[in-house]
Design an enzyme around this catalytic site. Structure first.
Site, PDB file in Angstrom:
ATOM      1  N   GLU A 137      12.168  -9.029-120.949  1.00 55.14           N
ATOM      2  CA  GLU A 137      11.339  -9.348-119.793  1.00 55.14           C
ATOM      3  C   GLU A 137      12.184  -9.873-118.644  1.00 55.14           C
ATOM      4  O   GLU A 137      13.340 -10.259-118.820  1.00 55.14           O
ATOM      5  CB  GLU A 137      10.297 -10.400-120.180  1.00 55.14           C
ATOM      6  CG  GLU A 137      10.903 -11.712-120.648  1.00 55.14           C
ATOM      7  CD  GLU A 137       9.883 -12.621-121.328  1.00 55.14           C
ATOM      8  OE1 GLU A 137       8.709 -12.248-121.420  1.00 55.14           O
ATOM      9  OE2 GLU A 137      10.284 -13.709-121.788  1.00 55.14           O
ATOM     10  N   ARG A 218       7.473 -18.943-131.429  1.00 52.66           N
ATOM     11  CA  ARG A 218       7.690 -20.288-130.884  1.00 52.66           C
ATOM     12  C   ARG A 218       8.563 -21.101-131.841  1.00 52.66           C
ATOM     13  O   ARG A 218       8.367 -21.050-133.062  1.00 52.66           O
ATOM     14  CB  ARG A 218       6.369 -21.033-130.716  1.00 52.66           C
ATOM     15  CG  ARG A 218       5.370 -20.393-129.775  1.00 52.66           C
ATOM     16  CD  ARG A 218       4.214 -21.379-129.512  1.00 52.66           C
ATOM     17  NE  ARG A 218       3.088 -20.713-128.891  1.00 52.66           N
ATOM     18  CZ  ARG A 218       1.978 -20.364-129.537  1.00 52.66           C
ATOM     19  NH1 ARG A 218       1.856 -20.646-130.820  1.00 52.66           N
ATOM     20  NH2 ARG A 218       1.001 -19.753-128.912  1.00 52.66           N
TER      21      ARG A 218
END
Length: 351
Positions: A137, A218
């Site tokens: 990204e 995460r």
């Protein structure tokens, strides 16, 4: 079969996601956000076509953008891609994503608080896990507070054992010193290849361009409770050390004059060019290329052969199909926009 062919600029309807770290900054772009003033809108999915999403990301269901203008208003990208003729008009020779959808995902992220420290699956990890998809990204900083920063990579010399011990301690004092903090300001752009341990800091609004995946592992959540961590999976994916992205962030000039452009990111999945246009200026887009336009500031009118003009306000996102011809962007006022393209598309004018 769709009611018409996608041969004109498509204005897309955003899909909003509430997040614990979100805010209401998108209202500065003129957005009419859902919910009351306390609703924390963390993400606006601008261009998406995913058959499914992760439970901790998009909520588990599929997501596909709806067209807001022209003969195809009310229809979705998923419906167009399911039709062979419409898919060819939309994508030309571009391949679909591994899941069979549109090959990019565009968002706005509004971080009023720090996002979790996280990593996205590497290509190697995704190859052996059917439920994980590579995610590389880029973040373009639209707005931020004066002292804002992102976390981009892990300091040289930190070992997996040291990181795991810090994550087990689960405190800022243990984890944050291992991360590389990078101050940011509006107009900065950062590429984050899959495998980069990273976090978006609080007080930042970004436009995000990424591969079509929302698989996120995460590892640290700043003291929040109730959200799942994925430390073991993350440690399989993390590239230890600083994120060496200089080859992906050329910052080379691509246009001069009343419309000024800089190439901000080049990778194997997409290109991002950042433009500033004076009021009244026009920028022609290459024909035969599938493109996306994110209008960050100002207002633009988009014209194309055999199509009614489309008004693109600040915050608006457009998908330009490969079949659209003679597409031009005209700035009604001083405007800023991102032009997102594919590496094999529009070489003559975008190189």
């Amino acid at each position: 079969m769709p009611d018409a062919m996608p041969n004109y600029p498509l204005l897309l309807t955003p899909i909003y996601k509430e997040k614990v770290w979100g805010g209401r900054t998108l209202e500065r772009l003129g957005r009419d956000l859902p919910g009351n003033a306390d609703a924390k809108i963390g993400e606006s999915w601008e261009l998406v076509d995913l058959a499914k999403t992760s439970a901790s990301g998009g909520g588990g269901d599929g997501a596909t953008s709806t067209i807001a203008n022209g003969p195809l208003a009310g229809q979705t990208l998923g419906q167009l891609i399911a039709d062979e003729d419409a898919k060819a008009a939309l994508l030309g020779d571009l391949p679909l994503s591994p899941e069979g959808g549109f090959p990019l995902l565009l968002k706005y992220l509004d971080a009023s608080e720090n996002l979790s420290v996280q990593v996205h699956p590497s290509a190697a990890y995704a190859a052996y896990h059917d439920d994980a998809f590579l995610k590389s990204e880029a973040w373009f900083i639209v707005d931020c507070e004066p002292d804002a920063a992102i976390y981009k990579g892990i300091h040289e010399g930190v070992t997996p054992e040291q990181l795991q011990a810090a994550l087990e301690a689960n405190t800022d004092d243990a984890v944050v010193p291992l991360m590389i903090s990078v101050p940011v300001r509006p107009g900065d752009c950062h590429y984050l290849p899959s495998g980069t341990c990273h976090a978006l800091g609080g007080g930042i609004l970004v436009a995000e361009v990424q591969t079509p995946s929302d698989t996120t592992f995460r590892v640290y959540d700043w003291g929040r409770t109730g959200r799942e961590l994925h430390v073991d999976a993350a440690l399989e994916c993390i590239d230890f050390g600083p994120a060496d992205t200089t080859q992906f962030e050329p910052d080379t000039r691509v246009a001069e004059g009343s419309v000024r452009g800089v190439r901000r990111v080049v990778c194997e999945y997409f290109r991002i060019d950042h433009y500033e246009a004076d009021a009244g200026a026009t920028h022609d887009l290459p024909s035969g290329a599938t493109l996306a336009v994110m209008v960050l500031a100002g207002e633009m009118t988009v014209t194309a052969q055999d199509a009614d003009p489309t008004l693109a306000p600040a915050g608006g996102t457009l998908l330009i199909p490969a079949a659209a011809r003679r597409v031009a962007l005209r700035a009604s006022e001083n405007a800023v926009f991102l032009l997102v393209s594919f590496p094999q598309a529009g070489q003559s004018q975008l190189a």
